[in-house]
Motif scaffolding. Structure first.
Motif, PDB file in Angstrom:
ATOM      1  N   GLY A  17     -10.306 -10.443 -49.875  1.00  0.00           N
ATOM      2  CA  GLY A  17     -11.100  -9.076 -49.508  1.00  0.00           C
ATOM      3  C   GLY A  17     -12.857  -9.626 -49.491  1.00  0.00           C
ATOM      4  O   GLY A  17     -13.928  -9.523 -49.032  1.00  0.00           O
ATOM      5  N   ASP A  36     -17.133 -12.928 -59.639  1.00  0.00           N
ATOM      6  CA  ASP A  36     -15.789 -13.667 -60.078  1.00  0.00           C
ATOM      7  C   ASP A  36     -15.654 -13.910 -60.837  1.00  0.00           C
ATOM      8  O   ASP A  36     -16.796 -14.365 -62.584  1.00  0.00           O
ATOM      9  N   GLY A  43     -10.100 -15.565 -55.209  1.00  0.00           N
ATOM     10  CA  GLY A  43      -8.287 -14.841 -56.232  1.00  0.00           C
ATOM     11  C   GLY A  43      -7.394 -15.050 -56.221  1.00  0.00           C
ATOM     12  O   GLY A  43      -7.585 -16.055 -56.322  1.00  0.00           O
ATOM     13  N   VAL A  44      -6.610 -14.114 -56.628  1.00  0.00           N
ATOM     14  CA  VAL A  44      -4.965 -14.047 -56.461  1.00  0.00           C
ATOM     15  C   VAL A  44      -4.593 -15.273 -55.810  1.00  0.00           C
ATOM     16  O   VAL A  44      -4.076 -16.168 -55.241  1.00  0.00           O
ATOM     17  N   LYS A  54       2.831 -21.140 -51.578  1.00  0.00           N
ATOM     18  CA  LYS A  54       3.349 -21.562 -49.859  1.00  0.00           C
ATOM     19  C   LYS A  54       3.326 -23.068 -50.347  1.00  0.00           C
ATOM     20  O   LYS A  54       4.419 -23.655 -49.456  1.00  0.00           O
ATOM     21  N   ALA A 117     -17.544  -7.804 -63.922  1.00  0.00           N
ATOM     22  CA  ALA A 117     -18.562  -6.676 -64.048  1.00  0.00           C
ATOM     23  C   ALA A 117     -18.264  -4.808 -64.165  1.00  0.00           C
ATOM     24  O   ALA A 117     -17.040  -5.250 -64.488  1.00  0.00           O
ATOM     25  N   GLY A 147      -8.939  -6.173 -56.762  1.00  0.00           N
ATOM     26  CA  GLY A 147      -7.940  -6.782 -56.601  1.00  0.00           C
ATOM     27  C   GLY A 147      -6.359  -6.242 -57.421  1.00  0.00           C
ATOM     28  O   GLY A 147      -6.684  -4.805 -57.645  1.00  0.00           O
ATOM     29  N   TYR A 185       9.422  -9.930 -51.897  1.00  0.00           N
ATOM     30  CA  TYR A 185       9.050 -11.288 -50.921  1.00  0.00           C
ATOM     31  C   TYR A 185       8.333 -12.186 -52.469  1.00  0.00           C
ATOM     32  O   TYR A 185       8.728 -13.062 -52.273  1.00  0.00           O
ATOM     33  N   ASP A 314      -6.476  -5.385 -52.176  1.00  0.00           N
ATOM     34  CA  ASP A 314      -5.293  -4.420 -53.213  1.00  0.00           C
ATOM     35  C   ASP A 314      -5.995  -2.634 -53.794  1.00  0.00           C
ATOM     36  O   ASP A 314      -5.121  -2.489 -53.937  1.00  0.00           O
ATOM     37  N   ALA A 322      -3.705 -10.755 -48.168  1.00  0.00           N
ATOM     38  CA  ALA A 322      -4.454 -10.738 -48.162  1.00  0.00           C
ATOM     39  C   ALA A 322      -5.828 -11.054 -46.775  1.00  0.00           C
ATOM     40  O   ALA A 322      -6.433 -10.342 -46.585  1.00  0.00           O
TER      41      ALA A 322
END
Ligand code: FAD
Length: 472
Positions: A17, A36, A43-44, A54, A117, A147, A185, A314, A322
């Motif tokens: 995102g 971050d 990110g995740v 994957k 942050a 997220g 999933y 998220d 995503a």
């Protein structure tokens, strides 16, 4: 407002995102800061989600294919799995991609700040860095994209043998016996990967079926595979207690009749969903609202109740995927740039990267029924596809959910090899307001699996070439 330098846009969270939003805003000429916790964006999804999972699933798919090749006379020897090498390869994929994003951010002059942050007020952030120092950043606009994290179950003990998806992706070892708690999933993808690498995998799910988000006919081919790959599949079964020792984990469960059993495993993977990261952000110092499930409340432009702060990904609600996060990020940036834009996708694809893959987009048949819509369902079984047969994918299925009134495509579902790639056509069809006939009249290359979409669309009119289906 606390006195500090004021930046045009600060993006908090560098996942799928946050980083596309930051890059897009920079491309539009904005002065952008991206904050971050990690050293690079990703990110995740890149560090402990989509990409590492994957990578492991690709290795698992190679093993499946090698085994399946026996059917046409190609026999490989028994594989040996070098876990250290597999882990290092997965890590190299993550490092390469996150490093690449770092470079792309620099090239766009996005200022990257590594740290945690929190809002001091509706125009100021405090970022705490690893060395304990604090930087204050004032902003005109902020996009919140922090997220989510794996949901925990209170009965789970604190033990390295009881893992969440992050732990499972670390691939500490290949447990002889693995129990996956949760048949969604993430659990099925990781469970199937571990099973391919040689673990004896069981799955337990409280609901009456696995993958309840997808239509049952799309899940059936996967279930057939899992029945031969998994040691046991327990549905309508509740986990009552989890006890971990240094050497193993004992799990007590009750089936739908209340019959209790206790089984012992080497590791347990808990994959029962994810919860948004909205805590410890100083939201109480702003007017940003959070709903009962912890999601930030946003309007159609992804603006929170605090006009200068937007929320995406998220933390802004379902589906926690995503590509939905990325899309929302671009909407928020367009709105900040003064463009007229709202978030109103007609279809968001979902893909389960198991073997076979399951993908769907738009309305499922079940959702159409729940909404009382008059729809017609047309299907094309892959047993009738030449390409699927050459690939050993005859078990697959392509299905269209169309409005009865005018044939408009409302939903597409696909199960089989490459379903995740094929679903793009369905999403485009829905977004463009296509009717089934548009898909039927579009020339699809032969022999490809994409023809199954064309033939499912032909079935809607009762004249699929290779399937008698709805023929009148
Ligand atoms: P995240 O990716 O969660 O990124 C949030 C970022 O914010 C993190 O980098 C974090 O460090 C940072 N952050 C948090 N708090 C702060 C703070 N206070 N200050 C600064 N930074 C902060 N989705 C798919 O679409 N396809 C898949 O195949 C898929 N597979 C998945 C497999 C697994 C195992 C998991 C766990 C998830 C998977 N997902 C998949 C889901 C996907 O990862 C998420 O939907 C996506 O990452 C959400 O993006 P995001 O930008 O909202 O947040």
């Amino acid at each position: 407002m606390i006195n500090t330098d004021v930046r045009e846009l600060v993006v908090i969270g560098g996942g799928p995102g946050g980083y596309p939003a930051a890059f897009y805003a920079a491309d539009l000429g904005m002065d952008v800061t991206l904050v971050d916790l990690e050293a690079n964006p990703g990110g995740v999804c890149l560090y402990r989600g989509c990409i590492p999972s994957k990578a492991l699933l690709h290795a698992a798919a190679v093993l499946h294919e090698a085994r399946a090749a026996e059917e046409f006379g190609v026999t490989f020897g028994a594989p040996t799995i070098n876990v250290d090498k597999l882990r290092a390869w997965k890590q190299s994929v993550v490092t390469k991609l996150t490093g690449g994003l770092g470079q792309l951010g620099k090239a766009r002059k996005v200022r990257f700040v590594q740290g945690r942050a929190r809002f001091l007020d509706a125009a100021t952030l405090a970022v705490t860095k690893a060395d304990g120092s604090e930087e204050r950043i004032g902003f005109k606009h902020a996009i919140l994209a922090t997220g989510s994290q794996p949901a925990r179950i209170p009965i789970a003990p604190d033990s390295p043998r009881v893992m969440d998806s992050t732990g499972a992706l670390e691939l500490a070892d290949l447990p002889a016996r693995l129990l996956v708690i949760g048949g969604g999933y993430i659990g099925l993808e990781l469970g199937q990967a571990y099973a391919a690498f040689g673990s004896k995998v069981s799955v337990v799910e409280m609901l009456p079926a696995l993958m309840t988000g997808a239509d049952p006919d799309l899940v059936r081919p996967l279930l057939r595979q899992l029945k031969s790959q998994f040691d046991s599949i327990m549905v309508e079964t509740r986990v009552l207690a989890i006890e971990a020792t240094e050497r193993e984990v004992t799990v007590r469960m009750a089936d739908k009749d209340g019959k209790e059993t206790a089984q012992t495993y080497d590791r347990v993977l808990i994959s029962v969903g994810r919860k948004p990261n909205t805590r410890d952000l100083g939201l109480e110092n702003t007017r940003v609202q959070v709903d009962g499930k912890g999601f930030v409340t946003v309007d159609a432009q992804r603006r929170t109740a605090e006009p200068a702060i937007f929320a995406i990904g998220d933390i802004a609600g379902q589906p926690m995927l995503a590509h939905k996060a990325t899309y929302e990020g671009k909407v928020a940036v367009d709105v900040i740039a003064g463009r007229k834009r709202v978030y109103e996708p007609q279809a968001i694809p979902a893909v389960v990267f198991t073997s076979p893959e399951i993908a769907w987009t738009g309305l499922t048949e079940r959702e159409a029924a729940e909404q009382g819509l008059a729809v017609s369902i047309s299907t094309f079984p892959w047993a009738a596809s030449g390409r699927a047969t050459t690939l050993g994918g005859s078990d697959g299925l392509t299905k269209l959910v169309c409005a009865k009134e005018d044939g408009r495509v409302l939903g597409v579902g696909i199960t089989g090899p490459g379903a995740g790639e094929l679903i793009g056509e369905g999403t485009l069809a829905i977004e463009m307001g296509a009717v089934a006939e548009d898909l039927a009249q579009t020339i699809h290359a032969h022999p490809t699996l994409s023809e199954t979409i064309m033939e499912a669309a032909e079935d809607a009119a009762g004249h699929a070439t290779h399937f008698l289906g709805k023929r009148k």
